[in-house]
Design an enzyme around this catalytic site. Structure first.
Site, PDB file in Angstrom:
ATOM      1  N   SER A  48       0.900  -1.294   0.022  1.00  0.00           N
ATOM      2  CA  SER A  48       0.059   0.057   0.023  1.00  0.00           C
ATOM      3  C   SER A  48       0.931   1.239  -0.227  1.00  0.00           C
ATOM      4  CB  SER A  48      -0.909   0.141   1.433  1.00  0.00           C
ATOM      5  OG  SER A  48      -2.011   0.857   1.134  1.00  0.00           O
ATOM      6  N   ASP A 144      -8.887  -3.289  -6.990  1.00  0.00           N
ATOM      7  CA  ASP A 144      -8.062  -2.350  -6.195  1.00  0.00           C
ATOM      8  C   ASP A 144      -8.092  -1.105  -6.787  1.00  0.00           C
ATOM      9  OD1 ASP A 144      -5.966  -0.884  -4.806  1.00  0.00           O
ATOM     10  OD2 ASP A 144      -4.966  -2.700  -4.131  1.00  0.00           O
ATOM     11  N   HIS A 174      -8.084  -4.392  -2.405  1.00  0.00           N
ATOM     12  CA  HIS A 174      -6.787  -4.097  -1.580  1.00  0.00           C
ATOM     13  C   HIS A 174      -6.677  -4.744  -0.302  1.00  0.00           C
ATOM     14  CE1 HIS A 174      -3.717  -0.851  -0.994  1.00  0.00           C
ATOM     15  NE2 HIS A 174      -4.104  -0.826   0.204  1.00  0.00           N
TER      16      HIS A 174
END
Length: 200
Positions: A48, A144, A174
Site C-alpha cells: 500500500s 483495487d 486492496h
C-alpha cells in the site's frame, strides 16, 4: 527483515518519510557485516503506502548512486498522486477508497498534490525513465483502486529494461491478503513473495 519506523504524514510531510527510509537503508548497508547481511542481497519491500515508499526508495537510491538495492517488492503500492476518475466496478468494493486517496496525497504533499512539480521520489508514477532501477515484483488486486497505476508502473519499468514480475489477482480488493489470509489467492500471493525473497 528490517522494519523502518519512518515518520509519517501529515505531521511529517514529504520529504521526511522517504529521507527516513533512505537513512535506514544506508544504516543497514553500512552495518551489514556486523549484522551478517550480504550487501548484494538487500531488497526493499512494502505494501500500500509502504509499497509506494519502497518504489520511491529504489528511485532515490538510484539517483544518489547507492546503496545498491537488489530487488524491489511492491505489494499493491500507492504510486500516483494524480487521481484517476473512479472506476464504478471497483468503487463499490473498495476497502481503500478513492476518497481515501484524495485525503492521503495532500497529507503527504500539501498543495503540490496533483500539480506539475511532484517528483518521482514522492509519487513514483511520475517517473519517466526507470533505467537502472532494480528488478521488481509487483502485485495488485483486480478490484483495487491502485490497479491501473500499478499496471502503468509495471510498463514504465519494463520499457526501461527493468526485469518485472507482475501479478493482477482476479476478484481481489486492496489488502486482500490481510482480509482473507487463508484464501487461495492470499496463499498464492504470499508464496510468490517468499519465492522472490528466497531467490535473492
Amino acid at each position: 527483515m528490517l522494519s523502518v519506523e519512518y515518520r509519517r504524514a501529515p505531521e511529517f510531510p514529504f520529504p521526511t518519510p522517504i529521507e527516513d527510509a533512505y537513512a535506514a537503508l544506508r544504516w543497514l548497508h553500512d552495518h551489514a557485516p556486523e549484522l551478517g547481511v550480504d550487501r548484494d542481497r538487500i531488497a526493499v519491500m512494502g505494501d500500500s503506502a509502504g509499497g509506494g515508499m519502497a518504489a520511491a526508495l529504489a528511485i532515490l537510491s538510484s539517483d544518489r548512486g547507492g546503496p545498491k538495492i537488489a530487488h524491489q517488492l511492491l505489494i499493491m503500492p500507492m504510486l500516483d498522486d494524480r487521481l484517476a476518475a473512479p472506476d464504478p466496478d471497483i468503487e463499490r468494493y473498495a476497502v481503500w477508497s478513492y476518497d481515501d486517496s484524495r485525503t492521503a496525497w495532500p497529507a503527504l504533499l500539501g498543495e503540490a498534490a496533483g500539480g506539475p512539480d511532484v517528483p518521482p521520489t514522492a509519487a513514483p508514477a511520475r517517473l519517466d525513465d526507470a533505467t537502472g532501477l532494480p528488478p521488481a515484483y509487483l502485485e495488485v488486486g483486480q478490484i483495487d483502486v491502485f490497479r491501473d497505476e500499478n499496471l502503468a508502473y509495471a510498463s514504465t519499468l519494463s520499457r526501461a529494461g527493468v526485469q518485472v514480475e507482475f501479478h493482477m489477482h482476479p476478484g481481489a480488493p486492496h489488502e486482500f491478503d490481510s482480509i482473507a489470509f487463508t484464501s487461495d489467492v492470499a496463499r498464492r500471493a504470499i508464496a510468490d513473495r517468499v519465492r522472490v525473497l528466497r531467490s535473492l
